[in-house]
Design an enzyme around this catalytic site. Structure first.
Site, short mmCIF file in Angstrom:
data_model
loop_
_atom_site.label_atom_id
_atom_site.label_comp_id
_atom_site.label_asym_id
_atom_site.label_seq_id
_atom_site.Cartn_x
_atom_site.Cartn_y
_atom_site.Cartn_z
N GLU A 233 74.87 51.35 14.64
CA GLU A 233 75.74 51.98 13.63
C GLU A 233 74.83 52.55 12.56
O GLU A 233 74.31 51.81 11.74
CB GLU A 233 76.67 50.93 12.99
N CYS A 267 78.12 54.83 4.41
CA CYS A 267 77.70 55.58 5.61
C CYS A 267 78.66 56.72 5.88
O CYS A 267 78.26 57.77 6.36
CB CYS A 267 77.60 54.64 6.80
P1 NAD Z 1 67.57 50.04 6.83
O1 NAD Z 1 67.51 50.67 8.17
O2 NAD Z 1 66.44 50.26 5.91
O3 NAD Z 1 67.71 48.45 6.96
C1 NAD Z 1 68.77 47.86 7.66
C2 NAD Z 1 68.36 46.47 8.13
O4 NAD Z 1 67.31 46.57 9.08
C3 NAD Z 1 67.83 45.56 7.03
O5 NAD Z 1 68.34 44.27 7.25
C4 NAD Z 1 66.33 45.60 7.24
O6 NAD Z 1 65.65 44.47 6.76
C5 NAD Z 1 66.26 45.66 8.75
N1 NAD Z 1 65.00 46.20 9.31
C6 NAD Z 1 64.13 47.06 8.73
N2 NAD Z 1 63.13 47.34 9.60
C7 NAD Z 1 63.38 46.66 10.74
C8 NAD Z 1 62.73 46.56 12.02
N3 NAD Z 1 61.61 47.23 12.29
N4 NAD Z 1 63.31 45.78 12.97
C9 NAD Z 1 64.46 45.13 12.73
N5 NAD Z 1 65.11 45.18 11.54
C10 NAD Z 1 64.58 45.94 10.56
O7 NAD Z 1 68.94 50.52 6.19
P2 NAD Z 1 69.48 50.27 4.71
O8 NAD Z 1 68.69 51.12 3.77
O9 NAD Z 1 69.60 48.80 4.47
O10 NAD Z 1 70.98 50.84 4.84
C11 NAD Z 1 71.32 52.16 4.61
C12 NAD Z 1 71.56 52.89 5.91
O11 NAD Z 1 72.53 52.21 6.69
C13 NAD Z 1 72.12 54.28 5.69
O12 NAD Z 1 71.51 55.19 6.58
C14 NAD Z 1 73.59 54.12 6.02
O13 NAD Z 1 74.26 55.30 6.39
C15 NAD Z 1 73.51 53.15 7.15
N6 NAD Z 1 74.80 52.51 7.36
C16 NAD Z 1 75.51 52.76 8.52
C17 NAD Z 1 76.78 52.20 8.70
C18 NAD Z 1 77.59 52.46 9.95
O14 NAD Z 1 78.50 51.68 10.20
N7 NAD Z 1 77.31 53.47 10.73
C19 NAD Z 1 77.29 51.38 7.72
C20 NAD Z 1 76.56 51.15 6.57
C21 NAD Z 1 75.31 51.71 6.40
#
Ligand code: NAD
Length: 491
Positions: A233, A267
């Site tokens: 997502e 998002c």
């Molecule tokens: P992010 O990708 O930076 O982090 C998300 C999660 O992934 C965090 O828990 C982080 O610690 C973890 N993470 C980071 N690197 C990783 C790796 N290499 N392996 C495994 N886990 C890792 O995202 P964010 O800044 O926390 O959130 C914002 C983003 O999320 C935006 O792009 C937003 O659109 C998206 N989002 C999507 C939805 C949806 O349902 N489609 C909903 C909410 C947010």
């Protein structure tokens, strides 16, 4: 790797809570506990699991204030917004799982036609241990709902919430314990990317990831090593289209809410607005009037609060600068300031004279910014709306329902709304997900429940002669098969 993470209130900079960071060994220990719990939880019937799901529904409702407080403190959002956008869908999701999981995941008889001597059926069996990795923007519900869905499907869970909003993730685990879920059914590990990467690399049976496309790609690469099934997502850069027969006042209010709720850190936030020439001036006048009435600040009751994760502000600023340098007009806002404690507050921003060479129109902004573009007609609006590598949410505004439905169908997105915006994720019964860079798979609805299962199919003969017509030695000629195929499958 730091030993601990500390979350802070983006309104005040005040430290909220500190958690020990889980290293690979601790992640593995959590996966092992979840695997042990799965041996029992995964073999219970839906009837046996249902009381636990009802208990989860109750704890969500009974702890509305506690959940709202944690979300408001960690994200900087208004408490009422937090209840509407996170606690309401969380409780609805648990209620849905309690009431519907048994029906949706019940075994299904399969048609055997034309193999009439056979019967067949499918069972939806839980995959095992689910790794759930979540972001900071809706930190409670985006951790809670996949967890509850996975648990309802019979999986056990190791949750890795965002390091920015760890308390909201911890709360999911605490409430699961308070609901009386057996030990090990919901585990939580804290930390940043390294902890998430360790979880993905461990022996988990499915990964549900919500976050940015950049991290989604890394996880897809890592998941490929063990061929672990994956739900992604990811982000969006959602289009909002206003046709000439729209209710312009309602559309402008919808755009404002969709773009500014949670300071645009949604998002499915409205980011790109395309308005047909005939109503463009009226729409922009309504939109700016609405923006002028919003109060942005770092108090308790602001319409637009500070950016939850301050480093994100640099991306918003870079996109605005790129737009300015290419000729865009900043009609409202466009400025930001530091709030006490080091957080960043962006004023509600409306940008016009934009085009698709600008980063604002190409990449997710994730801030309180609406980019509005004048378009000659419906066809141009559709082409521009679909000119995106993302495809999460979209909306179209018109008084003609059929026209709206046709336009919505032509938008390349996983979720879409007509004269409405951003409520798809509030329907527990609708699958939620995107296409393109917005990811694949679903976390909600029947598809979400099934995503945590693998379909296992069974066949058995209705009668058991000593041999079958198609076994050796062959007893049916190619000519006879041809006749049978024509007879049974032409209509
Ligand atoms: P992010 O990708 O930076 O982090 C998300 C999660 O992934 C965090 O828990 C982080 O610690 C973890 N993470 C980071 N690197 C990783 C790796 N290499 N392996 C495994 N886990 C890792 O995202 P964010 O800044 O926390 O959130 C914002 C983003 O999320 C935006 O792009 C937003 O659109 C998206 N989002 C999507 C939805 C949806 O349902 N489609 C909903 C909410 C947010």
């Amino acid at each position: 790797m730091a030993d601990t993470i500390t979350t802070t209130n983006p309104r005040t900079g005040e430290a909220l809570a500190t958690y020990p960071v889980a290293d690979a060994g601790e992640v593995q220990a959590a996966v092992t506990r979840a695997r042990k719990a799965f041996a029992d939880w995964g073999h219970r019937t839906h009837e046996e699991r249902r009381p636990y799901l009802t208990a989860l529904q109750r704890v969500a409702v009974d702890n509305v204030d506690r959940i709202g407080e944690v979300i408001a403190a960690e994200t900087g959002r208004d408490r009422g917004d937090a209840l509407f956008s996170e606690v309401l869908p969380a409780a609805a999701g648990a209620r849905y799982a309690a009431k519907q999981a048994g029906r949706i995941l019940a075994p299904r008889k399969a048609s055997a036609w034309p193999l009439l001597t056979r019967k067949g059926w499918v069972e939806y069996l839980p995959r095992g241990v689910a790794a759930i990795i979540t972001p900071w923007n809706y930190p409670f519900n985006l951790s809670w709902n996949p967890t509850v869905t996975a648990v309802a499907a019979g999986c056990t869970v190791v949750l890795k919430p965002s390091e920015v909003t760890a308390s909201a993730g911890q709360l999911v685990k605490d409430l699961a314990d308070e609901a009386g879920l057996p030990s090990g059914v919901v585990e939580v590990v804290h930390g940043a990317g390294e902890t998430g990467a360790a979880l993905v690399a461990d022996e988990v049976d499915i990964i549900s990831f919500t976050g940015s496309p950049a991290t989604g790609r890394k996880i897809a690469h890592a998941a490929a090593e063990r061929l672990t099934p994956l739900i992604l997502e990811l982000g969006g850069n959602d289009a909002f289209v206003v046709l000439e027969d729209a209710d312009v006042k309602r559309a402008a209010r919808g755009a404002l809410w969709g773009g500014m709720l949670n300071a645009g850190q949604t998002c499915v936030a409205v980011e790109r607005v395309y308005v047909v020439d005939a109503v463009y001036d009226d729409f922009v006048a309504e939109l700016t009037k609405g923006a002028d009435q919003l109060n942005a600040g770092a108090g308790d009751r602001n319409d637009v609060g500070p950016i939850t994760f301050p480093p994100r502000a640099a991306i918003i600023e870079r996109q605005l600068e790129d737009a300015r340098s290419k000729g865009a007009t900043i009609l409202r806002g466009g400025t930001h300031s530091e709030v006490p404690g080091g957080g960043v507050l962006f004023q509600p921003t409306i940008v016009t004279d934009v085009d698709h060479t600008m980063e604002l129109m190409q990449r997710e902004t994730f801030g309180p910014v609406l980019a509005v573009m004048r378009v000659p007609d419906e066809q141009a609006a559709l082409e521009l709306a679909n000119d995106s590598s993302y495809g999460l949410h979209g909306s179209v505004w018109t008084r003609n329902r059929e026209r709206g439905a046709a336009f919505a169908q032509a938008m390349r997105t996983g979720t879409v709304a007509v004269n409405d915006v951003m409520v798809n994720a509030g329907f527990a019964d609708l699958p939620f997900g995107g296409v393109g860079e917005s990811g694949y798979g679903s976390n909600w609805g029947p598809e979400g429940l099934r995503a945590f299962c693998y379909p296992k199919t069974y066949t058995t003969p209705r009668v058991s002669p000593r041999s079958e017509l198609w076994w050796f030695p062959r007893r049916i000629s190619a000519r006879a098969w041809k006749g049978l195929i024509r007879l049974t499958l032409r209509r």
